[in-house]
Design a protein around this motif. Structure first.
Motif, PDB file in Angstrom:
ATOM      1  N   MET A   1      11.590   3.978  16.451  1.00  0.00           N
ATOM      2  CA  MET A   1      11.794   2.575  16.104  1.00  0.00           C
ATOM      3  C   MET A   1      10.545   1.726  16.349  1.00  0.00           C
ATOM      4  O   MET A   1      10.590   0.509  16.175  1.00  0.00           O
ATOM      5  N   ASP A   2       9.454   2.369  16.761  1.00  0.00           N
ATOM      6  CA  ASP A   2       8.181   1.690  17.005  1.00  0.00           C
ATOM      7  C   ASP A   2       8.362   0.552  18.012  1.00  0.00           C
ATOM      8  O   ASP A   2       7.868  -0.563  17.826  1.00  0.00           O
ATOM      9  N   LEU A   3       9.081   0.849  19.082  1.00  0.00           N
ATOM     10  CA  LEU A   3       9.406  -0.170  20.081  1.00  0.00           C
ATOM     11  C   LEU A   3       8.234  -0.529  20.986  1.00  0.00           C
ATOM     12  O   LEU A   3       8.285  -1.552  21.653  1.00  0.00           O
ATOM     13  N   GLN A   4       7.188   0.299  21.014  1.00  0.00           N
ATOM     14  CA  GLN A   4       6.068  -0.025  21.882  1.00  0.00           C
ATOM     15  C   GLN A   4       5.379  -1.318  21.451  1.00  0.00           C
ATOM     16  O   GLN A   4       4.819  -2.032  22.275  1.00  0.00           O
TER      17      GLN A   4
ATOM     18  N   ASN B   1      11.611   5.213  10.195  1.00  0.00           N
ATOM     19  CA  ASN B   1      12.283   6.114  11.122  1.00  0.00           C
ATOM     20  C   ASN B   1      12.312   7.537  10.592  1.00  0.00           C
ATOM     21  O   ASN B   1      12.073   8.485  11.333  1.00  0.00           O
ATOM     22  N   THR B   2      12.604   7.705   9.309  1.00  0.00           N
ATOM     23  CA  THR B   2      12.640   9.047   8.746  1.00  0.00           C
ATOM     24  C   THR B   2      11.238   9.647   8.658  1.00  0.00           C
ATOM     25  O   THR B   2      11.093  10.858   8.756  1.00  0.00           O
ATOM     26  N   ASN B   3      10.219   8.818   8.476  1.00  0.00           N
ATOM     27  CA  ASN B   3       8.855   9.336   8.494  1.00  0.00           C
ATOM     28  C   ASN B   3       8.509   9.894   9.868  1.00  0.00           C
ATOM     29  O   ASN B   3       7.840  10.921   9.972  1.00  0.00           O
ATOM     30  N   PHE B   4       8.956   9.232  10.937  1.00  0.00           N
ATOM     31  CA  PHE B   4       8.688   9.760  12.276  1.00  0.00           C
ATOM     32  C   PHE B   4       9.461  11.039  12.523  1.00  0.00           C
ATOM     33  O   PHE B   4       8.937  11.969  13.139  1.00  0.00           O
ATOM     34  N   ILE B   5      10.689  11.106  12.078  1.00  0.00           N
ATOM     35  CA  ILE B   5      11.511  12.286  12.330  1.00  0.00           C
ATOM     36  C   ILE B   5      10.858  13.541  11.750  1.00  0.00           C
ATOM     37  O   ILE B   5      10.900  14.606  12.350  1.00  0.00           O
ATOM     38  N   TRP B   6      10.215  13.414  10.605  1.00  0.00           N
ATOM     39  CA  TRP B   6       9.586  14.573   9.972  1.00  0.00           C
ATOM     40  C   TRP B   6       8.129  14.757  10.375  1.00  0.00           C
ATOM     41  O   TRP B   6       7.463  15.680   9.899  1.00  0.00           O
TER      42      TRP B   6
ATOM     43  N   GLU C   1       0.843  -1.183   0.000  1.00  0.00           N
ATOM     44  CA  GLU C   1       0.000   0.000   0.000  1.00  0.00           C
ATOM     45  C   GLU C   1       0.881   1.236   0.000  1.00  0.00           C
ATOM     46  O   GLU C   1       2.045   1.210   0.414  1.00  0.00           O
ATOM     47  N   ASP C   2       0.315   2.344  -0.453  1.00  0.00           N
ATOM     48  CA  ASP C   2       1.094   3.570  -0.555  1.00  0.00           C
ATOM     49  C   ASP C   2       1.449   4.155   0.809  1.00  0.00           C
ATOM     50  O   ASP C   2       2.459   4.810   0.964  1.00  0.00           O
ATOM     51  N   ASN C   3       0.608   3.919   1.815  1.00  0.00           N
ATOM     52  CA  ASN C   3       0.872   4.531   3.106  1.00  0.00           C
ATOM     53  C   ASN C   3       1.761   3.671   4.003  1.00  0.00           C
ATOM     54  O   ASN C   3       2.116   4.086   5.084  1.00  0.00           O
ATOM     55  N   GLN C   4       2.134   2.480   3.600  1.00  0.00           N
ATOM     56  CA  GLN C   4       3.001   1.617   4.385  1.00  0.00           C
ATOM     57  C   GLN C   4       4.464   1.913   4.054  1.00  0.00           C
ATOM     58  O   GLN C   4       4.832   2.011   2.898  1.00  0.00           O
ATOM     59  N   PRO C   5       5.310   2.052   5.097  1.00  0.00           N
ATOM     60  CA  PRO C   5       6.726   2.275   4.816  1.00  0.00           C
ATOM     61  C   PRO C   5       7.363   1.022   4.234  1.00  0.00           C
ATOM     62  O   PRO C   5       6.966  -0.090   4.539  1.00  0.00           O
ATOM     63  N   PHE C   6       8.348   1.233   3.388  1.00  0.00           N
ATOM     64  CA  PHE C   6       8.995   0.121   2.702  1.00  0.00           C
ATOM     65  C   PHE C   6      10.074  -0.528   3.556  1.00  0.00           C
ATOM     66  O   PHE C   6      10.371  -1.689   3.404  1.00  0.00           O
TER      67      PHE C   6
END
Length: 149
Positions: free
Chosen positions: A70-73, A17-22, A6-11
């Motif tokens: 890192m989505d550690l939760q 990580n870069t999506n969260f940073i921004w 899907e387009d909204n899923q990170p590859f």
């Protein structure tokens, strides 16, 4: 061929990580880390004032940044609501600690420029943490309204 991603899923994990940073939360945490680091350096130059508040908030902000980035939760089996309340507690206590210690340091004296600049940057960090706390409460209210508690 049909693309199954899907387009909204990170590859990859790096892209996640870069999506969260921004993201807005990533920018706020990066701002908190930067301002707390500057305040810690300025206060460390003058050994007169309270340094522990800045160091504590710097470590907590770095820890929360790593957990979110890192989505550690999901790996630590933490519910999203628990993590949000932990982040809210971090932001409110940090804001209060930095506000009080900075005002005390500013009222004690102005012999050292590092002490004054450190206290001013700690006040800016307190404002950023307060802004983050209000954003977290708004997010928690939205989660409760959606029934995702």
């Amino acid at each position: 061929m049909v693309d199954t991603k899907e387009d909204n899923q990170p590859f990859s994990a790096t892209e996640q990580n870069t999506n969260f940073i921004w993201s807005p939360k990533g920018k706020i945490l990066a701002l908190e880390i930067t301002i707390c680091a500057i305040a810690t350096i300025c206060k460390a130059v003058s050994f007169v004032c309270y340094l522990w508040g800045c160091i504590t908030e710097l470590v907590w902000a770095i820890f929360m940044f790593i957990v979110y980035a890192m989505d550690l939760q999901t790996y630590m089996h933490l519910s999203l609501m628990y993590l949000q309340w932990l982040d809210f507690f971090r932001a409110t206590t940090g804001s209060l600690i930095l506000l009080v210690t900075s005002l005390v340091c500013l009222s004690w004296g102005r012999e050292s420029a590092g002490e004054v600049f450190g206290s001013i940057f700690a006040l800016l960090a307190a404002a950023a943490l307060g802004y983050d706390a209000f954003g977290i409460i708004k997010y928690i209210k939205n989660l409760k309204q959606q029934g995702n508690c």
